[in-house]
Design a protein around this motif. Structure first.
Motif, mmCIF file in Angstrom:
data_model
loop_
_atom_site.group_PDB
_atom_site.id
_atom_site.type_symbol
_atom_site.label_atom_id
_atom_site.label_comp_id
_atom_site.label_asym_id
_atom_site.label_seq_id
_atom_site.Cartn_x
_atom_site.Cartn_y
_atom_site.Cartn_z
ATOM 1 N N HIS A 292 9.692 -5.429 -6.218
ATOM 2 C CA HIS A 292 10.473 -6.393 -6.997
ATOM 3 C C HIS A 292 11.095 -7.401 -6.034
ATOM 4 C CE1 HIS A 292 10.080 -4.157 -10.733
ATOM 5 N NE2 HIS A 292 10.551 -3.065 -10.153
ATOM 6 N N LEU A 293 10.749 -8.689 -6.178
ATOM 7 C CA LEU A 293 11.222 -9.726 -5.266
ATOM 8 C C LEU A 293 12.001 -10.810 -6.004
ATOM 9 C CD1 LEU A 293 8.133 -10.341 -2.935
ATOM 10 C CD2 LEU A 293 10.152 -8.937 -2.496
ATOM 11 N N PRO A 294 13.330 -10.882 -5.838
ATOM 12 C CA PRO A 294 14.094 -12.019 -6.363
ATOM 13 C C PRO A 294 13.925 -13.207 -5.424
ATOM 14 C CG PRO A 294 15.565 -10.451 -5.314
ATOM 15 C CD PRO A 294 14.190 -9.869 -5.211
ATOM 16 N N LEU A 295 13.516 -14.341 -5.942
ATOM 17 C CA LEU A 295 13.095 -15.446 -5.081
ATOM 18 C C LEU A 295 14.250 -16.175 -4.418
ATOM 19 C CD1 LEU A 295 10.042 -16.879 -7.050
ATOM 20 C CD2 LEU A 295 10.147 -15.137 -5.254
ATOM 21 N N THR A 300 13.485 -12.025 0.925
ATOM 22 C CA THR A 300 12.175 -12.081 0.275
ATOM 23 C C THR A 300 11.089 -12.643 1.194
ATOM 24 O OG1 THR A 300 13.008 -12.139 -1.991
ATOM 25 C CG2 THR A 300 10.887 -13.199 -1.601
ATOM 26 N N GLU A 301 11.443 -13.602 2.055
ATOM 27 C CA GLU A 301 10.439 -14.193 2.948
ATOM 28 C C GLU A 301 9.765 -13.132 3.812
ATOM 29 O OE1 GLU A 301 9.998 -17.599 6.462
ATOM 30 O OE2 GLU A 301 11.915 -17.297 5.425
ATOM 31 N N ASN A 302 10.582 -12.237 4.393
ATOM 32 C CA ASN A 302 10.004 -11.179 5.216
ATOM 33 C C ASN A 302 9.262 -10.153 4.371
ATOM 34 O OD1 ASN A 302 10.751 -11.966 7.890
ATOM 35 N ND2 ASN A 302 12.871 -11.404 7.411
ATOM 36 N N ALA A 303 9.729 -9.944 3.144
ATOM 37 C CA ALA A 303 9.017 -9.025 2.252
ATOM 38 C C ALA A 303 7.628 -9.562 1.938
ATOM 39 C CB ALA A 303 9.812 -8.801 0.972
ATOM 40 N N GLU A 304 7.513 -10.866 1.783
ATOM 41 C CA GLU A 304 6.195 -11.469 1.547
ATOM 42 C C GLU A 304 5.287 -11.225 2.750
ATOM 43 O OE1 GLU A 304 5.198 -12.470 -1.207
ATOM 44 O OE2 GLU A 304 6.689 -13.645 -2.313
ATOM 45 N N GLY A 315 -5.083 0.493 2.674
ATOM 46 C CA GLY A 315 -4.194 1.579 2.265
ATOM 47 C C GLY A 315 -3.862 1.466 0.799
ATOM 48 N N GLY A 316 -2.619 1.753 0.432
ATOM 49 C CA GLY A 316 -2.214 1.661 -0.962
ATOM 50 C C GLY A 316 -2.160 0.229 -1.450
ATOM 51 N N ASN A 317 -2.247 0.082 -2.767
ATOM 52 C CA ASN A 317 -2.170 -1.242 -3.379
ATOM 53 C C ASN A 317 -0.716 -1.594 -3.710
ATOM 54 O OD1 ASN A 317 -5.004 -1.636 -3.408
ATOM 55 N ND2 ASN A 317 -5.148 -0.316 -5.223
ATOM 56 N N ALA A 318 -0.393 -2.881 -3.652
ATOM 57 C CA ALA A 318 0.956 -3.361 -3.974
ATOM 58 C C ALA A 318 0.925 -4.181 -5.254
ATOM 59 C CB ALA A 318 1.510 -4.194 -2.832
ATOM 60 N N LEU A 319 1.702 -3.743 -6.246
ATOM 61 C CA LEU A 319 1.926 -4.515 -7.458
ATOM 62 C C LEU A 319 3.243 -5.250 -7.265
ATOM 63 C CD1 LEU A 319 1.350 -5.289 -10.428
ATOM 64 C CD2 LEU A 319 2.532 -3.168 -11.092
ATOM 65 N N VAL A 320 3.223 -6.585 -7.315
ATOM 66 C CA VAL A 320 4.390 -7.382 -6.957
ATOM 67 C C VAL A 320 4.861 -8.207 -8.153
ATOM 68 C CG1 VAL A 320 5.336 -9.069 -5.345
ATOM 69 C CG2 VAL A 320 3.495 -7.534 -4.599
ATOM 70 N N TYR A 321 6.160 -8.133 -8.430
ATOM 71 C CA TYR A 321 6.787 -8.991 -9.437
ATOM 72 C C TYR A 321 7.822 -9.875 -8.744
ATOM 73 C CZ TYR A 321 4.727 -6.092 -13.111
ATOM 74 O OH TYR A 321 3.849 -5.427 -13.938
ATOM 75 N N ARG A 322 7.766 -11.170 -9.046
ATOM 76 C CA ARG A 322 8.688 -12.138 -8.461
ATOM 77 C C ARG A 322 9.577 -12.697 -9.569
ATOM 78 N NH1 ARG A 322 3.754 -12.247 -5.999
ATOM 79 N NH2 ARG A 322 3.764 -12.087 -3.711
ATOM 80 N N TYR A 323 10.870 -12.862 -9.263
ATOM 81 C CA TYR A 323 11.863 -13.237 -10.260
ATOM 82 C C TYR A 323 12.545 -14.538 -9.861
ATOM 83 C CZ TYR A 323 11.101 -8.374 -11.585
ATOM 84 O OH TYR A 323 10.521 -7.171 -11.946
ATOM 85 N N GLU A 324 12.284 -15.583 -10.625
ATOM 86 C CA GLU A 324 12.857 -16.903 -10.369
ATOM 87 C C GLU A 324 14.373 -16.895 -10.604
ATOM 88 O OE1 GLU A 324 11.417 -19.624 -9.343
ATOM 89 O OE2 GLU A 324 9.251 -19.252 -9.573
ATOM 90 N N GLY A 325 15.089 -17.574 -9.721
ATOM 91 C CA GLY A 325 16.510 -17.800 -9.929
ATOM 92 C C GLY A 325 17.417 -16.619 -9.673
ATOM 93 N N ARG A 344 9.494 -2.275 -16.076
ATOM 94 C CA ARG A 344 8.281 -2.344 -15.256
ATOM 95 C C ARG A 344 8.198 -1.159 -14.307
ATOM 96 N NH1 ARG A 344 8.532 -8.880 -13.877
ATOM 97 N NH2 ARG A 344 7.200 -9.551 -15.636
ATOM 98 N N THR A 345 9.344 -0.737 -13.789
ATOM 99 C CA THR A 345 9.358 0.428 -12.909
ATOM 100 C C THR A 345 8.938 1.682 -13.661
ATOM 101 O OG1 THR A 345 11.076 -0.500 -11.481
ATOM 102 C CG2 THR A 345 10.825 1.883 -11.460
ATOM 103 N N ILE A 346 9.478 1.876 -14.856
ATOM 104 C CA ILE A 346 9.102 3.043 -15.656
ATOM 105 C C ILE A 346 7.606 3.008 -15.986
ATOM 106 C CG2 ILE A 346 9.406 4.200 -17.879
ATOM 107 C CD1 ILE A 346 11.661 4.695 -15.845
ATOM 108 N N ASP A 347 7.089 1.830 -16.347
ATOM 109 C CA ASP A 347 5.657 1.710 -16.638
ATOM 110 C C ASP A 347 4.816 2.078 -15.412
ATOM 111 O OD1 ASP A 347 6.199 0.885 -19.212
ATOM 112 O OD2 ASP A 347 5.942 -1.253 -18.787
#
Length: 355
Positions: A292-295, A300-304, A315-325, A344-347
């Motif tokens: 989960h990345l709040p923009l 967040t820059e280093n997380a990207e 290795g493992g796959n990354a599912l990424v959600y980005r949150y504007e504002g 989304r986390t529960i899903d």
């Protein structure tokens, strides 16, 4: 921060919790095969830290406080555990790693802006919310406390910088807490049947901020490390090596099934190499992760860069959600996106643990 006063306050609070913790542990009888193994005290860097000790819990238990030992620094870490009602299992498990504010209610008794009194065993608002969310989904939830056993209530003051920063490091200390809790959950049994409470191969780790940093290291695939790699970190131009520990070895049964990172500090100060330089980072996960990345978060820059390194190294796959504002810590800000991210986390947990 007045370290002496902080430590005294924490010690005083721990003393008030002794009777409660003693009663909790008294109700959790060890199994017949609970003799300590000969290799239990060996070098944690080279030996598997698992002990085959069963802990019995009475059916109907709603929550309890247990302890684990970190094999890197030897700290005894409190773990708050909540179980869904009327479920016999084996349950899926979720370990939640707290952010810089710690997992408990706390107080700033000297008005310096830094909490110095931790109410160990009294969950904070965020801990309560995630406890309720997870047990409502029929997951066992576990919340280790990485701060109070190391002399602080939160990641503030002198604990922001070396040398105290290393004492609570999300990169190479707190991941040891997370792996110790993983083995604790694998050793829980029902008192009446002696059957496992938790499915040992279906446990996920979720981390927030500094806890997200720890979750990143917890699911690192250490087999990806080059033979000549030197474990080090750099702060303000100064490089540290002797104070830095290598990754905690995974248990013989393996690590977590999945990981979730909320606005994590992903830089790790060079521990995994230069993540933002193509081909120079070694980070790789052994499982799938959700990010989960709040923009508006400066982290967040280093997380990207971390995500790009993961994609490059496999290795493992990354599912990424980005949150504007949104900025750092949005999970606790009552934003609509907070609910969206939790759903989304529960899903993601359902997809990873329930299949």
């Amino acid at each position: 921060m007045n370290g002496s006063k902080s430590n005294q306050a924490i010690k005083l609070l721990k003393a008030t919790k002794v009777l409660f913790l003693f009663l909790v542990l008294l109700s959790c009888s060890k199994g017949e095969d609970s003799e300590p193994k000969e290799d239990e005290t060996k070098d944690p860097v080279t030996e598997d830290p698992i002990t085959e000790t069963s802990i019995s819990i009475d059916p109907g238990t709603a929550s309890l406080l247990l302890e684990v030992k970190n094999q890197t620094d030897g700290a005894t870490v409190p773990v708050y555990i909540a179980l869904p009602p009327n479920e016999t299992g084996p349950l899926k498990g979720v370990v939640v790693l707290h952010g810089s504010g710690g997992p408990w209610a706390d107080e700033d008794t000297d008005n310096d802006g830094i909490a110095d009194l931790c109410h160990v065993g009294e969950p904070s608002r965020q801990t309560r919310e995630w406890r309720d969310l997870l047990i409502d989904q029929k997951y066992l939830a576990a919340f280790p406390d990485s701060y109070s056993p190391r002399g602080t209530c939160e990641n503030e003051g002198d604990y922001k910088n070396p040398p105290l920063k290393f004492k609570i490091s999300g990169t190479f200390i707190r991941n040891g807490d997370a792996l110790a809790v993983l083995e604790l959950l694998r050793n829980l049994v029902w008192a009446d049947s002696k059957l496992p409470i938790v499915d040992p191969d279906n446990i996920a780790v979720v981390g927030f901020s500094d806890g997200g940093t720890a979750a990143i290291s917890t699911v690192f695939d250490a087999e990806a490390t080059p033979e000549d790699w030197v474990w080090k970190q750099s702060f303000s131009g100064e490089e540290y090596t002797s104070e830095i520990f290598p990754p905690v070895p995974l248990p013989s049964r393996g690590g977590y099934k999945a990981g979730v990172f909320y606005y994590a500090g992903a830089y790790h100060n060079g521990y995994y190499g230069s993540l933002c330089s193509s081909g120079k980072g070694i980070y790789k996960t052994y499982c799938n992760v959700l990010v989960h990345l709040p923009l508006e978060d400066p982290l967040t820059e280093n997380a990207e860069c971390l995500i790009s390194t993961m994609e490059q190294n496999g290795g493992g796959n990354a599912l990424v959600y980005r949150y504007e504002g949104l900025g750092h810590g949005f999970d606790g800000n009552d934003e609509p996106e907070s609910t969206e991210a939790r759903n989304r986390t529960i899903d993601f947990l359902r997809e990873q643990l329930d299949n």
